[in-house]
Design a protein around this motif. Structure first.
Motif, short mmCIF file in Angstrom:
data_model
loop_
_atom_site.label_atom_id
_atom_site.label_comp_id
_atom_site.label_asym_id
_atom_site.label_seq_id
_atom_site.Cartn_x
_atom_site.Cartn_y
_atom_site.Cartn_z
N SER A 163 93.72 29.85 54.37
CA SER A 163 93.13 28.91 55.32
C SER A 163 93.89 27.59 55.32
CB SER A 163 91.65 28.65 55.00
OG SER A 163 91.51 28.06 53.73
N GLU B 66 95.09 27.78 50.18
CA GLU B 66 94.79 26.87 51.28
C GLU B 66 95.81 25.74 51.29
OE1 GLU B 66 90.69 25.12 52.36
OE2 GLU B 66 91.63 23.62 51.06
N ARG C 277 93.03 23.51 56.11
CA ARG C 277 91.90 22.56 56.23
C ARG C 277 92.44 21.25 56.79
NH1 ARG C 277 87.43 21.46 51.89
NH2 ARG C 277 88.48 23.25 50.98
N VAL D 136 96.02 21.83 52.86
CA VAL D 136 95.36 20.73 53.56
C VAL D 136 96.42 20.11 54.48
CG1 VAL D 136 94.23 18.49 53.35
CG2 VAL D 136 93.72 20.30 51.69
N TRP E 235 90.95 17.52 57.45
CA TRP E 235 89.80 16.64 57.24
C TRP E 235 89.46 15.91 58.53
CZ3 TRP E 235 86.90 17.72 53.40
CH2 TRP E 235 87.44 18.19 52.20
N PRO F 4 85.39 18.74 57.81
CA PRO F 4 86.66 19.46 57.94
C PRO F 4 86.66 20.46 59.10
CG PRO F 4 85.34 20.45 56.23
CD PRO F 4 84.60 19.22 56.69
N THR F 5 87.85 20.76 59.58
CA THR F 5 88.07 21.87 60.48
C THR F 5 88.87 22.89 59.69
OG1 THR F 5 88.07 20.48 62.45
CG2 THR F 5 89.14 22.63 62.64
N TYR F 6 88.43 24.12 59.73
CA TYR F 6 89.10 25.20 59.02
C TYR F 6 89.78 26.13 60.01
CZ TYR F 6 86.18 23.82 55.06
OH TYR F 6 85.57 23.12 54.06
#
Length: 129
Positions: free
Chosen positions: A80, A117, A82, A119, A84, A65-67
């Motif tokens: 945050s 969060e 996220r 996604v 994938w 993942p990139t956060y």
């Protein structure tokens, strides 16, 4: 009698959309939500905005993942986003270059590590600036 009918129809027109959202299992928040208030809307569809304090590509983590840590640097961030690894190529921008930029992300606000969060699954759910 006619006035009661008109009042009943007007009330039904106002209540029906709320019932449909409730039946769909997901209410949508209108407008933009500041990152510091995202926790108030867990389980709802929303657009959350704020400055990316830091961004991290977790290359060795499961799912790569990139956060985007928004509203404060990890681990003190209030929110945050996220992305994938499998979805990273859907974006034309290097996601880790977003630190210092204001972004808005749209999706269902969930919870990860006891923080709100979203996604982000595609570029249409990320607005920069």
């Amino acid at each position: 009698m006619r006035h009661r009918l008109i009042a009943s129809l007007a009330l039904a027109a106002l209540v029906a959309p709320a019932l449909l959202n409730a039946q769909a299992g997901r209410a949508t928040v209108r407008g933009e939500v500041p990152a510091v208030q995202a926790a108030e809307f867990i389980g709802r569809e929303a657009t959350v905005c704020g400055e990316v304090s830091s961004a991290r590509f977790a290359e060795t983590a499961e799912g790569q993942p990139t956060y985007l840590f928004i509203g404060g640097a990890f681990p003190n961030h209030p929110f945050s986003a996220r992305i994938w690894g499998r979805d990273r190529d859907k974006f034309e921008v290097d996601l880790t270059s977003l630190a210092g930029k204001t972004v808005c992300v749209t999706g269902e606000i969930g919870r990860a590590n006891n923080r709100p969060e979203i996604v982000v699954r595609g570029a249409r759910n990320l607005r920069i600036g």
